[in-house]
Design a protein around this motif. Structure first.
Motif, PDB file in Angstrom:
ATOM      1  N   LYS A  50       0.872  -1.174   0.000  1.00  0.00           N
ATOM      2  CA  LYS A  50       0.000   0.000   0.000  1.00  0.00           C
ATOM      3  C   LYS A  50       0.908   1.222   0.000  1.00  0.00           C
ATOM      4  CE  LYS A  50      -1.122   0.501   4.935  1.00  0.00           C
ATOM      5  NZ  LYS A  50      -2.232   0.537   5.882  1.00  0.00           N
ATOM      6  N   HIS A  51       0.435   2.253  -0.632  1.00  0.00           N
ATOM      7  CA  HIS A  51       1.253   3.443  -0.835  1.00  0.00           C
ATOM      8  C   HIS A  51       1.751   4.035   0.485  1.00  0.00           C
ATOM      9  CE1 HIS A  51       2.845   6.998  -2.720  1.00  0.00           C
ATOM     10  NE2 HIS A  51       2.151   7.742  -1.870  1.00  0.00           N
ATOM     11  N   GLU A  63       4.627   2.169   1.773  1.00  0.00           N
ATOM     12  CA  GLU A  63       5.837   2.472   1.000  1.00  0.00           C
ATOM     13  C   GLU A  63       6.440   3.807   1.434  1.00  0.00           C
ATOM     14  OE1 GLU A  63       7.343   3.258  -3.583  1.00  0.00           O
ATOM     15  OE2 GLU A  63       5.206   2.988  -3.185  1.00  0.00           O
ATOM     16  N   ARG A 118       7.787  -0.940  -7.563  1.00  0.00           N
ATOM     17  CA  ARG A 118       7.978   0.328  -6.851  1.00  0.00           C
ATOM     18  C   ARG A 118       9.454   0.687  -6.660  1.00  0.00           C
ATOM     19  NH1 ARG A 118       4.550   3.401  -7.849  1.00  0.00           N
ATOM     20  NH2 ARG A 118       5.122   4.612  -6.037  1.00  0.00           N
TER      21      ARG A 118
END
Length: 183
Positions: A46-47, A50, A96
């Protein structure tokens, strides 16, 4: 030649791991590493995670394995028509890593198998569309339907002669691509 064989499943009895291991064994004079998705278990992407913690080391390690390979053999398990959660999470985190294409343009044979008649065709179709957007250099694809009828677990090989010959032709094709790239 170094082969990275990836089974897109975290099952200890993965039929896709059996298939990708068999496919890798068909390439002569190759150093083969079979990847176990369980070695790359990490928090679900999940952002916010991160931003707070960065990309987990497991994703960096997975990317490093891709980078050190000459050729990728990937057999994806199909869960509800697409990737397994274990594979998708590793894929998401690896995507990512800054300034990186997940597959790094490595030549790959993309495969799937399943107990049913479609043989994982849904996940193959999803990967064929998605992987090139992430540096996937798909040379060919292979599907093995009705795994339990077409794969001999004791002999560890495709038992359906027609499908076995098809796989061997595709292995020759991708091996030839790698030989050309080496020159």
């Amino acid at each position: 030649m170094k082969i990275l064989a990836i089974a897109g499943s975290n099952s200890e009895t993965s039929i896709n791991k059996l298939l990708v291991s068999y496919a890798a064994s068909l390439i002569e004079n190759a150093e083969v590493e079979v990847v176990d998705m369980n070695d790359f278990e990490m928090p679900i992407y999940k952002h916010q995670r991160e931003v707070e913690s960065g990309v987990p080391q497991q994703a960096v390690d997975f990317a490093s394995k891709i980078d050190s390979a000459d050729l990728l053999l990937i057999s994806l398990s199909e869960h509800n028509g697409t990737y397994s959660t274990a594979f998708k999470n590793v894929f998401d985190w690896t995507s990512r890593i800054k300034e990186r294409a997940v597959w790094n343009e490595k030549p790959m044979l993309l495969m799937a198998t399943a107990p049913g008649g479609r043989g994982g065709l849904g996940v193959l179709e999803a990967a064929e569309k998605r992987f090139p957007l992430h540096g996937g250099n798909i040379i060919d694809t292979f599907t093995l339907p009705f795994f339990n009828d077409n794969f001999d677990k004791e002999a560890n090989k495709v038992s359906n002669v027609e499908k076995d010959n098809e796989l061997k032709e595709k292995i020759q094709k991708i091996s030839a691509v790698e030989t050309i790239l080496e020159k």
